[in-house]
Design a protein around this motif. Structure first.
Motif, PDB file in Angstrom:
ATOM      1  N   THR A 128       0.789  -1.165   0.084  1.00  0.00           N
ATOM      2  CA  THR A 128       0.092   0.002  -0.047  1.00  0.00           C
ATOM      3  C   THR A 128       0.852   1.361   0.080  1.00  0.00           C
ATOM      4  O   THR A 128       0.576   2.066  -0.785  1.00  0.00           O
ATOM      5  CB  THR A 128      -0.889  -0.051   1.122  1.00  0.00           C
ATOM      6  OG1 THR A 128      -1.783  -1.082   1.255  1.00  0.00           O
ATOM      7  CG2 THR A 128      -1.883   1.270   1.193  1.00  0.00           C
ATOM      8  N   GLU A 129       2.034   1.282   0.841  1.00  0.00           N
ATOM      9  CA  GLU A 129       2.880   2.381   1.002  1.00  0.00           C
ATOM     10  C   GLU A 129       3.560   2.549  -0.349  1.00  0.00           C
ATOM     11  O   GLU A 129       3.810   3.558  -0.799  1.00  0.00           O
ATOM     12  CB  GLU A 129       3.735   2.327   2.007  1.00  0.00           C
ATOM     13  CG  GLU A 129       3.277   2.316   3.303  1.00  0.00           C
ATOM     14  CD  GLU A 129       2.328   3.625   3.686  1.00  0.00           C
ATOM     15  OE1 GLU A 129       3.036   4.748   3.249  1.00  0.00           O
ATOM     16  OE2 GLU A 129       1.590   3.617   4.425  1.00  0.00           O
ATOM     17  N   ASP A 131       2.559   1.457  -3.356  1.00  0.00           N
ATOM     18  CA  ASP A 131       1.423   2.205  -4.165  1.00  0.00           C
ATOM     19  C   ASP A 131       1.168   3.582  -4.212  1.00  0.00           C
ATOM     20  O   ASP A 131       1.009   4.459  -4.825  1.00  0.00           O
ATOM     21  CB  ASP A 131       0.262   1.384  -4.269  1.00  0.00           C
ATOM     22  CG  ASP A 131       0.246  -0.055  -4.552  1.00  0.00           C
ATOM     23  OD1 ASP A 131       0.986  -0.422  -5.406  1.00  0.00           O
ATOM     24  OD2 ASP A 131      -0.597  -0.822  -4.337  1.00  0.00           O
ATOM     25  N   LYS A 132       1.156   4.051  -2.738  1.00  0.00           N
ATOM     26  CA  LYS A 132       0.893   5.451  -2.392  1.00  0.00           C
ATOM     27  C   LYS A 132       2.398   6.294  -3.023  1.00  0.00           C
ATOM     28  O   LYS A 132       2.220   7.279  -3.412  1.00  0.00           O
ATOM     29  CB  LYS A 132       1.153   5.773  -0.953  1.00  0.00           C
ATOM     30  CG  LYS A 132      -0.506   5.192  -0.514  1.00  0.00           C
ATOM     31  CD  LYS A 132      -0.561   5.578   1.163  1.00  0.00           C
ATOM     32  CE  LYS A 132      -1.725   4.945   1.598  1.00  0.00           C
ATOM     33  NZ  LYS A 132      -2.031   5.387   3.094  1.00  0.00           N
ATOM     34  N   LEU A 133       3.416   5.552  -2.748  1.00  0.00           N
ATOM     35  CA  LEU A 133       4.685   6.088  -3.148  1.00  0.00           C
ATOM     36  C   LEU A 133       4.536   6.290  -4.774  1.00  0.00           C
ATOM     37  O   LEU A 133       4.851   7.479  -5.238  1.00  0.00           O
ATOM     38  CB  LEU A 133       6.006   5.720  -2.785  1.00  0.00           C
ATOM     39  CG  LEU A 133       6.309   5.458  -1.321  1.00  0.00           C
ATOM     40  CD1 LEU A 133       7.441   4.782  -0.855  1.00  0.00           C
ATOM     41  CD2 LEU A 133       6.662   7.085  -0.673  1.00  0.00           C
ATOM     42  N   ARG A 134       4.160   5.367  -5.468  1.00  0.00           N
ATOM     43  CA  ARG A 134       4.157   5.418  -6.746  1.00  0.00           C
ATOM     44  C   ARG A 134       3.082   6.482  -7.309  1.00  0.00           C
ATOM     45  O   ARG A 134       3.374   7.350  -8.506  1.00  0.00           O
ATOM     46  CB  ARG A 134       3.745   4.080  -7.467  1.00  0.00           C
ATOM     47  CG  ARG A 134       4.616   2.895  -7.274  1.00  0.00           C
ATOM     48  CD  ARG A 134       4.401   1.485  -7.739  1.00  0.00           C
ATOM     49  NE  ARG A 134       5.333   0.516  -7.660  1.00  0.00           N
ATOM     50  CZ  ARG A 134       5.284  -0.567  -8.054  1.00  0.00           C
ATOM     51  NH1 ARG A 134       4.042  -1.250  -8.002  1.00  0.00           N
ATOM     52  NH2 ARG A 134       6.307  -1.418  -7.773  1.00  0.00           N
ATOM     53  N   LYS A 135       1.987   6.437  -6.562  1.00  0.00           N
ATOM     54  CA  LYS A 135       0.967   7.245  -7.076  1.00  0.00           C
ATOM     55  C   LYS A 135       1.370   8.793  -6.625  1.00  0.00           C
ATOM     56  O   LYS A 135       1.205   9.685  -7.465  1.00  0.00           O
ATOM     57  CB  LYS A 135      -0.217   7.146  -6.301  1.00  0.00           C
ATOM     58  CG  LYS A 135      -1.147   5.888  -6.774  1.00  0.00           C
ATOM     59  CD  LYS A 135      -2.477   5.676  -6.201  1.00  0.00           C
ATOM     60  CE  LYS A 135      -2.971   4.421  -6.440  1.00  0.00           C
ATOM     61  NZ  LYS A 135      -4.322   4.230  -5.705  1.00  0.00           N
ATOM     62  N   THR A 136       2.150   8.899  -5.480  1.00  0.00           N
ATOM     63  CA  THR A 136       2.852  10.239  -5.153  1.00  0.00           C
ATOM     64  C   THR A 136       3.883  10.636  -5.966  1.00  0.00           C
ATOM     65  O   THR A 136       3.726  11.747  -6.619  1.00  0.00           O
ATOM     66  CB  THR A 136       3.435  10.155  -3.834  1.00  0.00           C
ATOM     67  OG1 THR A 136       2.328   9.833  -2.843  1.00  0.00           O
ATOM     68  CG2 THR A 136       3.968  11.400  -3.351  1.00  0.00           C
ATOM     69  N   GLU A 296     -15.722  11.816   2.016  1.00  0.00           N
ATOM     70  CA  GLU A 296     -14.171  11.954   1.793  1.00  0.00           C
ATOM     71  C   GLU A 296     -13.793  13.489   1.234  1.00  0.00           C
ATOM     72  O   GLU A 296     -14.664  14.350   0.850  1.00  0.00           O
ATOM     73  CB  GLU A 296     -13.595  11.200   0.439  1.00  0.00           C
ATOM     74  CG  GLU A 296     -13.555   9.747   0.781  1.00  0.00           C
ATOM     75  CD  GLU A 296     -13.205   8.883  -0.063  1.00  0.00           C
ATOM     76  OE1 GLU A 296     -12.702   9.639  -1.113  1.00  0.00           O
ATOM     77  OE2 GLU A 296     -13.056   7.826  -0.058  1.00  0.00           O
TER      78      GLU A 296
END
Length: 346
Positions: A128-129, A131-136, A296
């Protein structure tokens, strides 16, 4: 000695005679006078006595063999019992060892399961992190590219304004027809410095230069703003020639104070512009709002503020427009017509 007599009934003899023991012994002691008869009698008696003796001896031997066999079987049974008992004790001991081993293995298995579960959770968290980093990272790259595009548009707009309208400052005069006044009224707009809002200023100046606001109206009173919109029935609006901002240009050094003008900033409404009737810094600045459906938070971009109404007469005209009657949906009961919008100085 007298003879005892017993009376009995039935077909038996009338009397049974019992002789004294002495008569019986005397009778037994009588031996035949013939030697051969005596010998024959002796052997007969001896034979008669040996047979039972031998039978008894045989019985004793048989019984003794049976007893010996039973003793042997008993001994074997006892030995078997002892062996079985030892085997049982050994099995109990092994079973306890197995049980202990099983408990240990069970504990190890539980530990492994917990460790595996923890590893899976850590893997999911890491994924998850990641993926978040990739998205970030993707967002960062997109932001960088968008920022580069925005800077390029702003630079192009700045150069275009300077080339076409000079270095500024830029002022625009709106000639209006109010339903409460027979004479035209005027509002003077002082546009923002070109270094702060180049794209918004360029867009509005192009609209004014192309006379796109001539004949349009202020027709919406939203409480906090007065909104001017192109009439969809005019040729310019119908043909899609009405210029609009390409992005929501915002600068915190030029906020939405009272008597300022701005674009809504939305792609489908960038051709409109409004006059702030109050300080709308909180409402028109970049902010997070909660989505009423998903709950959200969503980011809302700030809206372009590109000019101010500075002179007192123009502000009085705005105050007069603020007092106009408002119908359903915030539509003014009587519209304010923009007769013309002209650049008056630089």
């Amino acid at each position: 000695q007298a003879v005892t007599k017993i009376q009995v009934e039935g077909s038996l003899p009338e009397t049974i005679q019992f002789h004294p023991i002495e008569d019986i012994e005397a009778c037994c002691d009588k031996r035949p006078t013939n030697p051969e008869d005596n010998l024959s009698t002796y052997f007969s008696i001896k034979y008669f006595l040996i047979i039972p003796f031998l039978f008894i001896v045989g019985l004793v031997i048989i019984q003794n063999n049976k007893v010996s066999s039973l003793r042997s079987e008993l001994t074997l049974s006892v030995a078997s019992r002892d062996h079985l008992q030892k085997s049982y004790s050994s099995l109990i001991t092994e079973l306890r060892k197995y049980k202990d081993t099983h408990e240990k293995m069970k504990q190890v298995n539980n530990d492994l399961s917990s460790h595996t579960k923890k590893l899976r959770e850590e893997h999911l968290v890491t994924k998850t992190e990641l993926d978040k980093l990739r998205k970030t990272e993707q967002l960062r790259l997109s932001e960088v590219r968008l920022s580069n595009v925005i800077q390029a548009v702003q630079e192009w707009s700045r150069n275009k304004v300077i080339e076409k309208f000079g270095k500024g400052p830029y002022r625009v005069e709106l000639q209006l027809l109010l339903p409460t006044s027979k004479n035209p009224q005027f509002i003077k707009l002082e546009l923002a410095p070109l270094d702060l809002m180049p794209h918004a200023v360029s867009t509005f100046l192009e609209q004014v230069d192309q006379k796109l606001w001539d004949g349009q109206t202020f027709d919406v009173h939203a409480g906090h703003v007065l909104l001017a919109r192109p009439d969809p029935n005019t040729n310019s609006a119908a043909e899609g020639n009405f210029l609009q901002v390409l992005f929501a240009e915002y600068n915190e050094d030029y906020p939405h104070e009272k008597y300022t003008v701005g674009f809504p900033g939305r792609p489908t409404a960038g051709q409109d512009f409004y006059i702030n009737l109050q300080s709308n810094v909180a409402h028109h600045s970049p902010r997070f709002v909660e989505d009423t459906v998903t709950g959200e938070e969503q980011f809302i971009e700030g809206e372009p503020c590109f000019g101010k109404i500075t002179d007192q007469h123009s502000r009085l005209v705005v105050d007069e427009m603020d007092k106009l009657g408002v119908g359903e949906g915030g539509i003014l009961e009587k519209k304010v017509v923009i007769v013309s919008a002209r650049l008056i100085g630089s």
